[in-house]
Design a protein around this motif. Structure first.
Motif, mmCIF file in Angstrom:
data_model
loop_
_atom_site.group_PDB
_atom_site.id
_atom_site.type_symbol
_atom_site.label_atom_id
_atom_site.label_comp_id
_atom_site.label_asym_id
_atom_site.label_seq_id
_atom_site.Cartn_x
_atom_site.Cartn_y
_atom_site.Cartn_z
ATOM 1 N N GLN A 103 39.198 2.007 110.602
ATOM 2 C CA GLN A 103 38.906 3.066 111.406
ATOM 3 C C GLN A 103 37.298 3.444 111.250
ATOM 4 O OE1 GLN A 103 40.545 4.308 113.934
ATOM 5 N NE2 GLN A 103 42.569 3.170 113.530
ATOM 6 N N ARG A 104 36.627 3.386 112.278
ATOM 7 C CA ARG A 104 35.382 3.962 112.282
ATOM 8 C C ARG A 104 35.188 5.450 112.884
ATOM 9 N NH1 ARG A 104 30.157 2.062 110.934
ATOM 10 N NH2 ARG A 104 28.548 3.329 111.989
ATOM 11 N N LEU A 105 35.031 6.454 112.134
ATOM 12 C CA LEU A 105 34.904 7.498 112.838
ATOM 13 C C LEU A 105 33.375 8.215 112.663
ATOM 14 C CD1 LEU A 105 38.079 9.441 111.283
ATOM 15 C CD2 LEU A 105 37.915 7.995 113.214
ATOM 16 N N LEU A 106 33.225 8.986 113.763
ATOM 17 C CA LEU A 106 31.758 9.662 114.038
ATOM 18 C C LEU A 106 31.996 11.089 114.045
ATOM 19 C CD1 LEU A 106 29.816 7.263 116.354
ATOM 20 C CD2 LEU A 106 29.707 7.312 113.988
ATOM 21 N N VAL A 107 31.590 11.873 113.013
ATOM 22 C CA VAL A 107 31.775 13.175 113.056
ATOM 23 C C VAL A 107 30.379 14.005 113.299
ATOM 24 C CG1 VAL A 107 32.337 15.327 111.558
ATOM 25 C CG2 VAL A 107 33.675 13.063 111.174
ATOM 26 N N LEU A 108 30.341 14.773 114.145
ATOM 27 C CA LEU A 108 28.961 15.493 114.716
ATOM 28 C C LEU A 108 29.168 16.877 114.046
ATOM 29 C CD1 LEU A 108 26.543 15.517 116.059
ATOM 30 C CD2 LEU A 108 27.901 16.790 118.130
ATOM 31 N N VAL A 109 28.207 17.192 113.099
ATOM 32 C CA VAL A 109 27.912 18.486 112.365
ATOM 33 C C VAL A 109 27.029 19.250 112.908
ATOM 34 C CG1 VAL A 109 27.627 19.590 109.913
ATOM 35 C CG2 VAL A 109 28.598 17.311 110.314
ATOM 36 N N LYS A 110 27.398 20.448 113.720
ATOM 37 C CA LYS A 110 26.326 21.423 114.384
ATOM 38 C C LYS A 110 26.546 22.652 113.870
ATOM 39 C CE LYS A 110 27.821 22.282 118.553
ATOM 40 N NZ LYS A 110 28.076 22.177 119.989
ATOM 41 N N ASP A 111 25.181 23.195 113.722
ATOM 42 C CA ASP A 111 25.230 24.769 113.271
ATOM 43 C C ASP A 111 25.223 25.591 114.709
ATOM 44 O OD1 ASP A 111 22.689 24.745 114.605
ATOM 45 O OD2 ASP A 111 21.545 24.299 112.728
ATOM 46 N N HIS A 112 25.018 27.142 114.626
ATOM 47 C CA HIS A 112 25.187 27.784 115.583
ATOM 48 C C HIS A 112 24.059 28.408 115.938
ATOM 49 C CE1 HIS A 112 29.464 27.388 114.510
ATOM 50 N NE2 HIS A 112 29.789 28.305 115.600
ATOM 51 N N GLY A 113 22.853 27.697 115.517
ATOM 52 C CA GLY A 113 21.395 28.295 115.859
ATOM 53 C C GLY A 113 21.113 28.178 117.454
ATOM 54 N N GLU A 114 20.038 28.754 117.844
ATOM 55 C CA GLU A 114 19.555 28.399 119.348
ATOM 56 C C GLU A 114 18.145 27.883 119.159
ATOM 57 O OE1 GLU A 114 21.271 28.879 121.982
ATOM 58 O OE2 GLU A 114 22.776 29.880 121.321
ATOM 59 N N PRO A 115 17.815 26.759 119.716
ATOM 60 C CA PRO A 115 19.118 25.613 119.935
ATOM 61 C C PRO A 115 19.749 25.218 118.863
ATOM 62 C CG PRO A 115 16.816 24.833 119.952
ATOM 63 C CD PRO A 115 16.715 26.248 119.667
ATOM 64 N N ALA A 116 21.012 24.781 118.954
ATOM 65 C CA ALA A 116 21.478 24.409 117.841
ATOM 66 C C ALA A 116 21.082 23.002 117.246
ATOM 67 C CB ALA A 116 23.089 23.971 118.271
ATOM 68 N N LEU A 117 21.083 22.414 115.939
ATOM 69 C CA LEU A 117 20.666 21.377 115.400
ATOM 70 C C LEU A 117 21.787 20.569 114.944
ATOM 71 C CD1 LEU A 117 17.312 22.436 113.291
ATOM 72 C CD2 LEU A 117 17.549 21.683 115.741
ATOM 73 N N THR B 243 28.945 9.190 109.394
ATOM 74 C CA THR B 243 30.060 8.242 109.485
ATOM 75 C C THR B 243 31.027 8.122 108.529
ATOM 76 O OG1 THR B 243 28.058 7.011 110.564
ATOM 77 C CG2 THR B 243 30.006 5.607 109.954
ATOM 78 N N VAL B 244 32.339 8.054 109.079
ATOM 79 C CA VAL B 244 33.440 7.898 107.845
ATOM 80 C C VAL B 244 34.302 6.860 108.096
ATOM 81 C CG1 VAL B 244 35.758 8.989 107.140
ATOM 82 C CG2 VAL B 244 33.595 10.413 107.856
ATOM 83 N N LEU B 245 34.313 5.737 107.202
ATOM 84 C CA LEU B 245 35.174 4.601 107.208
ATOM 85 C C LEU B 245 36.339 4.560 106.686
ATOM 86 C CD1 LEU B 245 32.054 1.859 106.707
ATOM 87 C CD2 LEU B 245 32.932 2.524 108.828
ATOM 88 N N LEU B 246 37.661 4.449 107.402
ATOM 89 C CA LEU B 246 38.937 4.526 106.886
ATOM 90 C C LEU B 246 39.651 3.108 106.826
ATOM 91 C CD1 LEU B 246 40.077 7.714 108.546
ATOM 92 C CD2 LEU B 246 39.184 7.693 106.318
ATOM 93 N N SER B 247 40.061 2.792 105.793
ATOM 94 C CA SER B 247 40.736 1.671 105.681
ATOM 95 C C SER B 247 42.088 2.070 105.560
ATOM 96 C CB SER B 247 40.180 0.679 104.369
ATOM 97 O OG SER B 247 38.821 0.463 104.516
ATOM 98 N N LEU B 248 43.047 1.451 106.254
ATOM 99 C CA LEU B 248 44.373 1.611 106.309
ATOM 100 C C LEU B 248 45.023 0.431 105.667
ATOM 101 C CD1 LEU B 248 45.143 2.594 110.098
ATOM 102 C CD2 LEU B 248 44.459 3.965 108.279
ATOM 103 N N VAL B 249 45.835 1.011 104.331
ATOM 104 C CA VAL B 249 46.459 0.045 103.711
ATOM 105 C C VAL B 249 47.976 0.393 103.400
ATOM 106 C CG1 VAL B 249 44.380 -0.478 102.349
ATOM 107 C CG2 VAL B 249 45.867 1.480 101.676
ATOM 108 N N GLU B 250 48.564 -0.630 103.021
ATOM 109 C CA GLU B 250 50.217 -0.328 102.653
ATOM 110 C C GLU B 250 50.211 0.595 101.666
ATOM 111 O OE1 GLU B 250 52.348 -1.554 105.009
ATOM 112 O OE2 GLU B 250 50.790 -2.563 105.969
ATOM 113 N N SER B 251 51.449 1.182 101.612
ATOM 114 C CA SER B 251 51.694 2.211 100.456
ATOM 115 C C SER B 251 51.516 1.634 99.316
ATOM 116 C CB SER B 251 53.073 2.741 100.934
ATOM 117 O OG SER B 251 54.119 1.785 100.726
#
Length: 937
Positions: free
Chosen positions: A645-659, A664-672
């Motif tokens: 699984q390839r996840l893209l997480v957007l990190v945003k501040d609360h400034g004006e304008p916001a930056l 990028t988070v790589l998740l590998s699903l494996v058996e238990s």
């Protein structure tokens, strides 16, 4: 025959001179005397020595002598200080026949200004012989005149005074006539020619006599007049007056036609010899005839011209009464008219030696000007007094006779009054009084006695960071109450060091306008507060100055984008985050966490996390917490889910304008069964690093355990004492917790119930402050019993490293109490504060700040109100639904306060605590966007 007479008037004159001499001796004035007609250079007196002046200071102090109307008669030799005669002095020219004759000198010296009054009496010498108005006097005498008949003669006059003017008369020896001299009460002599033997025209028709007048001076001087006596034949009885002398007193300024006197003469003859005609005698002078007129028939004398007491106060009029006989006989009388003074002359005033302008720091008694007064009237009409109006810090001081000095009476202040308009009034003592006024304008010169003053001692300036170089940020202005160059203000910086750099490298001030400029762009992350002083100094001598303090707060702008932090144990911040996830995990299981920080502060540093959906992909079984960055499952995983699984997480501040930043988070699903092995390899690598750390800090662990044990015992004892103590109402009694709601953007609502009183020492603990999320359900009892926070909330260790930042409580840093309560100053939660007494607290979830060094930092305008070492009893953190309660224990308590607030503990200690509690906290996690770590509280 010699006739000598000392009149009563002479005795009064001598008495007056004696009294004047005694008065002058006691007046304290310098008095000299000099004979008239002495040669040039005659010594008068050592004036410098008598005035107490040194010879060496005569020239530097501008020694000078002034004499009104007699400038060149006397002079002073500045080399030896001797007063000498400079030109011929004629007493008769100066003073006429006045009994007193003196020259008044004003001696003036500067630095400081002093005035001395000197009188030089001019003594009379016998330099004027007696004089007759005519060289020849002609008389007509009938041969029938009986013995002892009297005929008036014109007397002589002498311009000298005193003994030099006392006249004796002598008639040459003859057998027919004798001389009789009588003294008049008006200090004049009456001369009469007395017939001692009857004349016979047939024997001698004309008699020639010589009348000699001799004065009393030494040497004696004489004057003569020839008497020509014609003997007439006829009439036996001459007209006769009631009196031989008539004394009349008449007011000056009497109008023309005013009756002076009506004369009445009688004749014993009959017929034409009895008719009388009244005439002015040939002895009457022309100036008398211009003032009076006589009616020849009635004998009335009336005023003809203007009578002025100041010109002449005494008139002698000889009157002849002549009968109409062919050989007329004449009767004689004298009318003496004495004028009475009227107050018809206004006082005269002269203002000299004006020293202007006057310095405002001039001492009391400083002489400003000299005033001399005069009045031509006499007696009370000539007595003049001087007054000053209006009420001003000046006064008049009488120095000598009609001389006054205008002096300073009280201190001056130019800033209150810069000039004075004085009115000097001279008033005589007549009835009605006459007065004269003169205006004197006194200007007060400025002295530099006022320092420049600012409107307030301190100014607060807010400047946004990243300003352009040389921008104008503020203008200081100081006002100086002085004038001219003393009020010319210049501005400068009070130089000091700001860190490693000089203050002048940051700001500058314009010397004339007071405008303050920022010389370089300011960076909030580098310098939040720049405090300095500006000096204002005037151009006076010596210059005066004052300082004002400027507090320049650099306001944060959103100029730093969020920065991603590496996973603990990773070598750097680059690359994607990789995690192994077992397919057997259930919904809500946290599988990874994105860590980020923002170098800005406040809302500009408040971070939120969003999961970016992949284009064309199925709905992801994962989600990211809005403020924590924790990635958790939304449902149980199954075999249909892709193994990677390839996840893209957007990190945003609360400034004006916001930056923003993207992780990028790589998740590998494996058996238990595979997940623990992979986890074991990871844990094994981490264990090796942990072992070295444990070996180094073994003593620290033992100390922490001991402190923790002591903390537990203290809490048990404290709980037992609190439960056993009776409840007390009042200032130290327990109260209900105050509820504070938070929202996602940091706005708050407050309950009206709040306690302001704080107990310390043995008293009851402080009232707690609790905060709860606005998303909590509102129940009937929610106001009294707020919902407890999620006990499984925690902070990831990744938030305990990174850049310094701060989160402000509200923007002003002030929370207001409920009705009736005062404003409470609240601390700002900040990082890397230099104050040693400030406490540290863990950051709110998702704030993205350096949690390892968070402290209580008091923001601008919010001074700390608690004592040294004390903490506020409650505070809240924007963006967090956490319930935070702070209790301050007594000073001697040994409780480990790390269970409430961390105070600068090292990262290693926090990591050890987290590892010990790791297994327990993994089992207690809950679903949600925000959680609270109760163990850190």
């Amino acid at each position: 025959m010699v006739y000598s007479q000392r009149s009563p008037g002479s005795r009064r004159l001598l008495l007056s001179l004696l009294l004047l001499t005694v008065w002058k001796a006691g007046s304290g004035q310098v008095h000299y005397s000099v004979l008239e007609e002495v040669k040039h250079g005659t010594f008068v007196g050592r004036i410098a020595q008598d005035l107490g002046l040194e010879l060496a200071e005569l020239v530097p102090r501008l020694f000078r002598v002034a004499s009104k109307g007699h400038r060149d008669l006397l002079e002073v030799n500045l080399q030896n200080g001797i007063l000498f005669v400079n030109s011929r002095i004629d007493r008769e020219e100066l003073c006429g026949r006045s009994a007193e004759c003196s020259i008044h000198l004003e001696v003036i010296v500067d630095r400081p200004l002093q005035v001395f009054h000197v009188e030089v009496e001019v003594k009379d010498i016998n330099d004027n012989p007696p004089r007759f108005f005519r060289k020849e006097q002609r008389l007509f005498i009938l041969e029938s005149r009986i013995v002892d008949s009297r005929f008036p003669l014109e007397g002589a006059f002498d311009m000298d005074v005193g003994a030099n003017a006392e006249l004796r008369y002598k008639l040459n020896t003859n057998e027919y006539f004798d001389l009789d001299v009588k003294a008049n009460e008006e200090e004049t002599s009456i001369l009469e020619l007395v017939l001692k033997k009857a004349v016979d025209r047939e024997e001698i028709q004309e008699h020639l006599l010589l009348l000699t007048a001799t004065d009393g001076g030494k040497p004696e001087l004489t004057g003569t007049v020839q008497l020509l006596i014609n003997v007439l034949d006829a009439n036996d009885n001459a007209p006769k007056f009631d009196k031989s002398v008539y004394n009349i007193r008449l007011l000056e300024n009497a109008p023309n036609g005013t009756l002076v006197i009506k004369l009445n003469a009688s004749d014993a003859d009959d017929g034409i010899n009895k008719e009388i005609v009244y005439l002015f005698s040939d002895l009457v002078l022309d100036n008398v005839k211009s003032k009076f007129i006589i009616d020849s028939n009635s004998g009335e004398i009336r005023v003809k011209g203007e009578l002025d007491y100041e010109d002449c106060n005494l008139y002698e009029i000889n009157i002849d009464a002549v009968d109409r006989s062919p050989f007329p006989l004449t009767g004689h009388c004298k009318v003496i008219v004495k004028l009475l003074d009227e107050n018809d002359n206004t006082p005269e005033m002269a203002i000299t030696s004006i020293s202007l302008p006057v310095q405002e720091n001039a001492s009391v008694g400083t002489v400003i000007a000299l005033i001399s007064l005069s009045d031509r009237d006499s007696s009370l009409n000539g007595q003049v007094t001087c007054s000053l109006t209006p009420r001003v810090p000046f006064k008049l001081v009488s120095t000598f006779k009609n001389y006054y000095s205008l002096v300073l009476d009280s201190a001056l202040d130019r800033e209150s009054v810069s000039d004075y308009e004085l009115v000097v009034t001279a008033r005589d003592a007549g009835s009605p009084p006459l007065s004269a006024t003169a205006s004197v304008s006194v200007e007060v010169a400025d002295v530099n006695d006022n320092a420049p003053a600012f409107a307030q001692p301190e100014y607060t300036v807010f400047v946004k960071e990243n300003n352009p170089p040389g921008c104008h940020i503020f203008t200081v202005s100081a006002r100086d109450a002085d004038a001219q160059e003393n009020a010319l203000v210049s501005y400068s910086l009070v130089e000091r060091r700001v860190g490693e750099r000089a203050l002048s490298s940051y700001v500058s001030v314009h010397a004339e306008s007071g405008k303050v400029y920022a010389l370089q762009p300011l960076d909030h992350e580098e310098l939040e507060l720049l405090q300095f002083q500006v000096s204002a100094r005037d151009a006076g001598v010596p210059p005066l100055g004052s300082n004002v303090t400027l507090q320049v707060f650099v306001l944060d702008e959103n100029d730093n984008a969020p920065a991603l932090l590496p996973r603990p144990g990773a070598g750097g911040a680059g690359g994607a985050l990789s995690e192994l996830v077992s397919r057997s995990v259930g919904a809500g299981h946290v599988v990874a966490k994105v860590r980020a920080v923002d170098a800005d502060s406040g809302y500009n540093a408040w971070l939120s996390f969003e999961l970016q959906p992949a284009a064309g992909a199925a709905r992801s079984p994962f989600r990211v917490a809005l403020y924590t960055g924790e990635i958790s499952t939304t449902r149980p995983l199954d075999e249909a889910d892709p193994p990677r699984q390839r996840l893209l997480v957007l990190v945003k501040d609360h400034g004006e304008p916001a930056l923003t930043a993207t992780a990028t988070v790589l998740l590998s699903l494996v058996e238990s069964g595979q997940a623990p092995k992979a986890s074991s390899r990871v844990l094994a690598g981490a264990a090796g690093a942990e072992t070295a750390l444990v070996d180094v800090n073994v003593y620290l662990i033992v100390a922490i355990c001991a402190v923790s044990s002591l903390l537990v015992l203290t809490l048990l004892l404290y709980t037992a004492l609190r439960c056993s103590a009776p409840p007390r109402e009042g200032a130290c009694g327990p109260g209900k917790p105050t509820l504070v709601c938070s929202s996602a953007v940091g706005s708050w609502s407050y309950s009206q119930q709040r306690r302001q009183r704080v107990c310390s020492g043995e008293g009851a603990p402080k009232t707690d402050l609790m905060a709860f999320s606005p998303s909590l359900p509102q129940g009937p009892s929610s106001a009294d019993t707020p919902r407890q926070p999620n006990p499984d909330w925690r902070y990831s260790a990744s938030l305990r490293a990174g850049m310094h930042s701060s989160v402000h409580l509200e923007e002003a840093g002030i929370l207001r109490a409920g009705p009736g309560g005062p404003d409470q100053q609240w601390p700002t939660v900040s990082s890397a504060t230099p104050e040693p007494e400030a406490g540290e607290v863990s950051p709110p979830v998702g704030a993205g700040v350096n949690s390892n060094s968070w402290t209580f930092k008091y923001g601008p305008g919010n001074p700390k109100q608690s004592g040294p070492g004390e903490l506020p009893d409650k505070f809240i953190i924007p963006g967090s639904p956490a319930i935070i309660s702070i209790r301050q224990e007594p000073t001697n308590s040994q409780i480990d306060k790390s269970d409430f607030i961390t105070f600068g503990k090292k990262e290693e200690t926090k990591k050890k605590k987290k590892k010990k509690k790791g297994n327990k906290t993994q089992e207690k996690k809950e679903k949600g966007n925000s959680t609270t770590d109760n163990s850190d509280q």
